[in-house]
Design an enzyme around this catalytic site. Structure first.
Site, PDB file in Angstrom:
ATOM      1  N   LYS A  59      14.851  49.346  29.886  1.00 27.80           N
ATOM      2  CA  LYS A  59      16.235  49.546  29.603  1.00 27.80           C
ATOM      3  C   LYS A  59      16.464  51.007  29.354  1.00 27.80           C
ATOM      4  CE  LYS A  59      19.665  49.840  27.021  1.00 27.80           C
ATOM      5  NZ  LYS A  59      20.299  51.049  27.558  1.00 27.80           N
ATOM      6  N   GLU A 106      10.737  55.663  17.729  1.00 25.51           N
ATOM      7  CA  GLU A 106      10.721  56.829  17.612  1.00 25.51           C
ATOM      8  C   GLU A 106      12.017  57.281  17.446  1.00 25.51           C
ATOM      9  OE1 GLU A 106       8.064  58.717  17.640  1.00 25.51           O
ATOM     10  OE2 GLU A 106       6.603  57.267  18.333  1.00 25.51           O
ATOM     11  N   CYS A 156      13.896  65.410  19.237  1.00 25.16           N
ATOM     12  CA  CYS A 156      13.659  65.101  18.060  1.00 25.16           C
ATOM     13  C   CYS A 156      12.753  65.915  17.325  1.00 25.16           C
ATOM     14  CB  CYS A 156      13.306  63.622  18.024  1.00 25.16           C
ATOM     15  SG  CYS A 156      11.956  63.562  19.215  1.00 25.16           S
ATOM     16  N   GLU A 160      20.584  65.219  11.494  1.00 24.15           N
ATOM     17  CA  GLU A 160      20.257  65.636  12.559  1.00 24.15           C
ATOM     18  C   GLU A 160      21.536  65.852  13.608  1.00 24.15           C
ATOM     19  OE1 GLU A 160      18.565  62.844  15.564  1.00 24.15           O
ATOM     20  OE2 GLU A 160      16.814  64.118  15.735  1.00 24.15           O
TER      21      GLU A 160
HETATM   22  P1  NAD Z   1      20.789  55.754  20.669  1.00 23.54           P
HETATM   23  O1  NAD Z   1      20.012  55.216  19.655  1.00 23.54           O
HETATM   24  O2  NAD Z   1      22.207  55.968  20.716  1.00 23.54           O
HETATM   25  O3  NAD Z   1      20.354  54.897  22.080  1.00 23.54           O
HETATM   26  C1  NAD Z   1      18.980  54.670  22.496  1.00 23.54           C
HETATM   27  C2  NAD Z   1      18.939  53.476  23.301  1.00 23.54           C
HETATM   28  O4  NAD Z   1      19.488  52.492  22.601  1.00 23.54           O
HETATM   29  C3  NAD Z   1      19.863  53.655  24.440  1.00 23.54           C
HETATM   30  O5  NAD Z   1      19.280  52.976  25.812  1.00 23.54           O
HETATM   31  C4  NAD Z   1      21.090  52.676  24.137  1.00 23.54           C
HETATM   32  O6  NAD Z   1      21.720  51.877  25.185  1.00 23.54           O
HETATM   33  C5  NAD Z   1      20.329  51.770  23.442  1.00 23.54           C
HETATM   34  N1  NAD Z   1      21.258  51.018  22.143  1.00 23.54           N
HETATM   35  C6  NAD Z   1      22.243  51.282  21.677  1.00 23.54           C
HETATM   36  N2  NAD Z   1      22.518  50.461  20.669  1.00 23.54           N
HETATM   37  C7  NAD Z   1      22.094  49.270  20.811  1.00 23.54           C
HETATM   38  C8  NAD Z   1      21.668  48.104  20.265  1.00 23.54           C
HETATM   39  N3  NAD Z   1      22.621  47.736  19.124  1.00 23.54           N
HETATM   40  N4  NAD Z   1      20.661  47.298  20.471  1.00 23.54           N
HETATM   41  C9  NAD Z   1      19.780  47.653  21.485  1.00 23.54           C
HETATM   42  N5  NAD Z   1      19.738  48.746  22.033  1.00 23.54           N
HETATM   43  C10 NAD Z   1      20.838  49.536  21.770  1.00 23.54           C
HETATM   44  O7  NAD Z   1      20.048  57.436  20.878  1.00 23.54           O
HETATM   45  P2  NAD Z   1      20.514  58.426  21.948  1.00 23.54           P
HETATM   46  O8  NAD Z   1      21.505  59.017  21.439  1.00 23.54           O
HETATM   47  O9  NAD Z   1      20.081  58.064  23.346  1.00 23.54           O
HETATM   48  O10 NAD Z   1      19.072  59.285  21.719  1.00 23.54           O
HETATM   49  C11 NAD Z   1      19.124  60.360  20.860  1.00 23.54           C
HETATM   50  C12 NAD Z   1      18.376  60.114  19.702  1.00 23.54           C
HETATM   51  O11 NAD Z   1      16.917  59.659  20.074  1.00 23.54           O
HETATM   52  C13 NAD Z   1      18.117  60.927  18.503  1.00 23.54           C
HETATM   53  O12 NAD Z   1      18.483  60.725  17.253  1.00 23.54           O
HETATM   54  C14 NAD Z   1      16.888  61.530  18.717  1.00 23.54           C
HETATM   55  O13 NAD Z   1      16.383  62.290  17.665  1.00 23.54           O
HETATM   56  C15 NAD Z   1      15.858  60.435  18.966  1.00 23.54           C
HETATM   57  N6  NAD Z   1      14.845  60.703  19.747  1.00 23.54           N
HETATM   58  C16 NAD Z   1      13.727  60.677  19.195  1.00 23.54           C
HETATM   59  C17 NAD Z   1      12.541  61.044  19.748  1.00 23.54           C
HETATM   60  C18 NAD Z   1      11.332  60.773  18.917  1.00 23.54           C
HETATM   61  O14 NAD Z   1       9.962  60.421  19.503  1.00 23.54           O
HETATM   62  N7  NAD Z   1      11.138  60.509  17.644  1.00 23.54           N
HETATM   63  C19 NAD Z   1      12.526  61.436  21.123  1.00 23.54           C
HETATM   64  C20 NAD Z   1      13.635  61.477  21.866  1.00 23.54           C
HETATM   65  C21 NAD Z   1      14.733  61.187  20.895  1.00 23.54           C
END
Ligand code: NAD
Length: 504
Positions: free
Chosen positions: A187, A263, A297, A398
């Site tokens: 997804k 992650e 990140c 962040e």
């Molecule tokens: P997000 O948590 O808003 O969304 C990530 C995913 O989760 C999306 O597909 C979203 O639809 C889904 N999602 C949201 N709420 C959900 C729920 N209640 N249940 C199941 N799925 C749900 O994150 P984002 O804004 O898309 O990405 C940015 C974040 O990702 C930043 O905090 C960044 O640091 C982190 N990130 C971490 C890494 C790593 O490897 N550590 C890499 C890239 C991004």
């Protein structure tokens, strides 16, 4: 039914992606619909993409289960590897196309998308080489039994990805999941779904059995993401995104006690000692502050500088900020594109305001770009705050924008104390010409990845993941497989007798 791929559509027409990829077929959503994908460079929709709801996830999970119980688990490891390699080779031929789409959909600069996506085929190849390498052990007990362990695939994996690096995040999950013998429901983020559907097309062409990989774009809370998390027949969630979302996933999936790898975010320290090669250190520190418009990140968003070179580094940051070519992502000359969404732009600008109010010194940037060709998009200037203290919110939280927070320090102990004074622990960098210090400091930093005299060097073979609030488990490296395998211990009697304890 075939998916109508309108990638590369002329700017005025919306590209259409009306179908989901479930069980090897392109199908219309049952209880989902169509969502607009916004082009961050213009703030306008550029594509319409199918999204799935609960019933679509249920269909996809059923297809993944059928494939797991059927052809995929019966396929010899070397044949699974061959399929993965075929997929990797096809993927390599699509790099340019995928990079152009990801750049348009997420706003990241094309040159950066090319460099990243151009490596993915090698990740898939490397993971293909691991399909027959997750060995168990024999365990010496006594001569009455033969005891051994086997590493068996966890089962159906729900892979939930973010918007900043959509294809990389998918690659880091699909590679180990398929190598371990799992099946996947992917997804993507509702903000960047287009490339996941392109990836499904390559899966189809590679000839994977139906249901091994299913792609269902959709929303998170209350939508496809939450259904994946709660679904009783999903064995594991592999998630990249925000910590708050990870907690929501944990809560909603508690009843099914499924496995998780997370992650999450970071607030990585990038430490510059006075004895460092200053040119190299500043190159790395400025690059890592603004790459991906600050939306990675792993970026060194806290720049810790030893006091004797502090003014010099602050001046160098200011000078470099002026050299950053902020521009349209598709322009090959562009260094830094826009933020990926209005929401992300608002968040960055809010934090810039917070930094000012907390008393940090804004030395350059600090505003949205509001004139010229970039005015309609989510563009923000590369921004530098100096004289930051580690108690300020811009040093602790962040931001996910192109905002560097420069913090002075005196000596190794203070550098380490500041570096570790964070709830996160994803990555860290340090620059010094003293090899002993490099080892010493690296050994005391609480982070999943520490770079010495380099930064953001990542390969398929190097485990990546965080301590603390930065997540659970590792992606990449042999360790990535651990997240997709269960250990089964088998004990076989070598005597064939079992005394009857109730006989007397
Ligand atoms: P997000 O948590 O808003 O969304 C990530 C995913 O989760 C999306 O597909 C979203 O639809 C889904 N999602 C949201 N709420 C959900 C729920 N209640 N249940 C199941 N799925 C749900 O994150 P984002 O804004 O898309 O990405 C940015 C974040 O990702 C930043 O905090 C960044 O640091 C982190 N990130 C971490 C890494 C790593 O490897 N550590 C890499 C890239 C991004």
């Amino acid at each position: 039914m075939t998916q109508e791929f309108a990638a590369g559509a002329v700017a005025s027409a919306l590209a259409e992606y009306p179908l989901l990829y479930i069980g090897g077929d392109w199908v219309a959503p049952v209880d989902g619909g169509m969502l607009d994908s916004i082009e961050p460079a213009t703030g306008k929709p550029w594509a319409r993409v199918a999204y799935g709801g609960e019933a679509d996830i249920d269909r996809a999970v059923a297809a993944a289960r059928k494939a797991f119980d059927g052809p995929w688990s019966r396929m010899p490891a070397h044949e699974r590897a061959a399929l993965m390699r075929r997929f990797a080779d096809l993927y390599a031929t699509r790099t340019e196309h995928l990079a152009a789409l990801e750049s348009r959909d997420s706003g990241r600069a094309l040159r950066e998308a090319r460099a990243d996506i151009g490596m993915h085929a090698q990740y898939y190849h490397w993971f293909a080489s691991l399909t027959d390498k997750h060995h168990g052990r024999t365990i010496p007990v006594d001569d009455s039994v033969h005891a051994f362990t086997s590493r068996v695939p966890i089962g159906v994996v729900g892979a939930i990805c973010p918007w900043n690096v959509p294809l990389m995040s998918a690659c880091w999950k699909l590679g180990p999941a398929l190598a371990a013998g799992c099946t996947v429901v992917l997804k993507p983020s509702e903000l960047t779904s287009v490339t996941a559907l392109e990836l499904a097309r390559i899966i189809e062409e590679a000839g994977f059995p139906a249901g091994v990989v299913n792609v269902v774009p959709g929303y998170g809370a209350g939508g496809a993401g939450e259904r994946l998390a709660t679904h009783p027949d999903v064995n594991k969630i592999a998630f990249t995104g925000e910590g708050a979302t990870a907690k929501a996933i944990l809560r909603s999936s508690a009843d099914s006690l499924k496995r998780h790898t997370f992650e999450l975010g970071g607030k990585s320290p990038h430490i510059i000692f006075a004895d460092a090669d200053m040119d190299q250190a500043v190159n790395a520190a400025t690059n890592s502050a603004w790459t991906l418009c600050g939306q990675s990140c792993a970026l060194g968003s806290r720049v810790l500088v030893e006091r004797p070179v502090y003014d010099r580094v602050v001046a160098a940051f200011t000078e470099r900020a002026a050299q950053v070519r902020v521009g349209l992502p598709a322009d090959p000359a562009t260094h830094m594109g826009p933020q990926a969404s209005q929401q992300q732009l608002d968040k960055t600008l809010r934090y810039i305001g917070i930094g000012r109010n907390e008393g940090a010194r804004l030395v350059t940037g600090g505003a949205r770009i509001e004139s010229g060709a970039l005015a309609a998009g989510y563009f923000v200037q590369p921004t530098v705050f100096a004289d930051v203290t580690n108690t300020m919110r811009i040093a602790r939280e962040e931001i996910f924008g192109p905002v560097a927070a420069i913090i002075p320090f005196d000596g190794e102990d203070e550098a380490i104390a500041i570096a570790n004074d964070t709830s996160y622990g994803l990555t860290a960098g340090l620059w010094t010409s003293d090899l002993g210090r490099g080892h010493r400091v690296a050994a005391r930093i609480r982070a999943g990845m520490v770079w010495v005299n380099t930064y953001r060097f990542i390969r398929w073979s190097t485990p990546y993941g965080g301590f603390g609030a930065s997540g659970w488990g590792r992606e990449n490296g042999l360790e990535a497989l651990d997240g997709y395998l269960e250990t089964r211990t088998t004990i076989i009697s070598t005597h064939g007798t079992f005394p009857n304890a109730y006989a007397q």
